[in-house]
Design an enzyme around this catalytic site. Structure first.
Site, short mmCIF file in Angstrom:
data_model
loop_
_atom_site.label_atom_id
_atom_site.label_comp_id
_atom_site.label_asym_id
_atom_site.label_seq_id
_atom_site.Cartn_x
_atom_site.Cartn_y
_atom_site.Cartn_z
CG HIS A 19 28.33 -33.32 11.92
ND1 HIS A 19 28.33 -32.43 10.87
CD2 HIS A 19 27.37 -34.24 11.61
CE1 HIS A 19 27.44 -32.80 9.96
NE2 HIS A 19 26.83 -33.89 10.39
CE LYS A 43 22.85 -37.46 1.48
NZ LYS A 43 22.97 -37.17 2.91
NE ARG A 92 19.83 -34.38 12.31
CZ ARG A 92 20.20 -34.23 11.05
NH1 ARG A 92 20.70 -33.10 10.65
NH2 ARG A 92 20.06 -35.22 10.19
CB SER A 129 25.50 -30.28 6.31
OG SER A 129 26.28 -30.99 7.24
N1 LIG Z 1 22.94 -31.37 14.61
C1 LIG Z 1 23.20 -32.67 14.77
N2 LIG Z 1 23.22 -33.23 15.99
C2 LIG Z 1 23.45 -34.56 16.14
N3 LIG Z 1 23.69 -35.42 15.13
C3 LIG Z 1 23.69 -34.91 13.89
C4 LIG Z 1 23.46 -33.52 13.63
N4 LIG Z 1 23.51 -33.31 12.29
C5 LIG Z 1 23.76 -34.52 11.74
N5 LIG Z 1 23.87 -35.47 12.68
C6 LIG Z 1 24.15 -36.90 12.48
O1 LIG Z 1 25.47 -36.99 11.99
C7 LIG Z 1 25.61 -38.06 11.06
C8 LIG Z 1 26.17 -37.54 9.74
O2 LIG Z 1 25.30 -36.60 9.18
P1 LIG Z 1 25.47 -36.09 7.69
O3 LIG Z 1 26.80 -35.45 7.54
O4 LIG Z 1 24.24 -35.30 7.36
O5 LIG Z 1 25.56 -37.41 6.84
P2 LIG Z 1 24.43 -38.26 6.09
O6 LIG Z 1 24.70 -38.02 4.65
O7 LIG Z 1 24.71 -39.67 6.54
O8 LIG Z 1 23.08 -37.73 6.53
C9 LIG Z 1 24.22 -38.67 10.99
O9 LIG Z 1 24.19 -39.75 11.93
C10 LIG Z 1 23.31 -37.55 11.43
O10 LIG Z 1 22.10 -38.03 11.97
MG LIG Z 2 22.19 -35.91 6.83
#
Ligand SMILES: Nc1ncnc2c1ncn2[C@@H]1O[C@H](COP(=O)(O)OP(=O)(O)O)[C@@H](O)[C@H]1O
Ligand SMILES: [Mg+2]
Length: 161
Positions: A19, A43, A92, A129
């Site tokens: 992130h 969630k 990803r 996460s």
């Molecule tokens: N390792 C990563 N590299 C790049 N983008 C990521 C990574 N992990 C999550 N994201 C992106 O960050 C954003 C937020 O992810 P996340 O916190 O999992 O929220 P959500 O509940 O929307 O999936 C999403 O656009 C996700 O695709």
């Molecule tokens: Mg996610």
């Protein structure tokens, strides 16, 4: 509606280095980046909204022009309240694509919001996460995968279990 502000939405439960990488790169193209924590009712997050906010704030404290906020309800309504016209999302792998495409098209249809997709840094493209929580739960080190404050809180949280 401004294209100077890009909103990067997510659950951030917790924020990872994947992130943070996207936030830093987005900031090079948009003068103002808002990291927007969602309260997705479907969630059940490990960390409370307050904890997720605190960790995200700490993680971006060295990045000028980056703000952390939380929102409830529809993302497009939040963007309208913030006067923002742009969303940033990270991709990803192909698994992210279907849902993100659907969301981007729906958001555009509802309010003309544009979604900018950024491809994950290959260093972090395996990172989520969820996988971080799974590994930390069983006492493995997550150093290098999450900001130090997040690693500390994960340890503390799972020690208590
Ligand atoms: N390792 C990563 N590299 C790049 N983008 C990521 C990574 N992990 C999550 N994201 C992106 O960050 C954003 C937020 O992810 P996340 O916190 O999992 O929220 P959500 O509940 O929307 O999936 C999403 O656009 C996700 O695709
Ligand atoms: Mg996610």
């Amino acid at each position: 509606m401004s294209s100077l502000t890009a909103v990067y939405p997510g659950t951030f439960d917790p924020i990872t280095n994947g992130h943070v990488d996207i936030i830093g790169r987005a900031r090079r193209h948009f003068p103002h980046v808002v990291v927007a924590l969602s309260q997705n009712p479907s969630k059940a997050p490990l960390f409370s909204k307050e904890e997720r906010l605190a960790m995200a704030k700490e993680a971006v404290s060295g990045l000028p022009g980056v703000e952390v906020d939380a929102f409830e309800g529809l993302l497009v309504d939040y963007l309208a309240r913030r006067g923002a016209a742009v969303l940033v999302k990270g991709l990803r792998a192909i698994g992210d694509f279907d849902y993100e495409l659907q969301m981007a098209q729906m958001n555009h249809r509802m309010s003309g919001v544009e979604t900018f997709f950024m491809v994950a840094n290959p260093l972090y493209s395996f990172l989520s996460s969820s996988i971080v929580k799974e590994v930390a739960r069983f006492g493995r080190d997550v150093e290098g995968l999450v900001p130090p404050e997040v690693a500390r809180r994960l340890k503390e949280r799972f020690r208590a279990e």
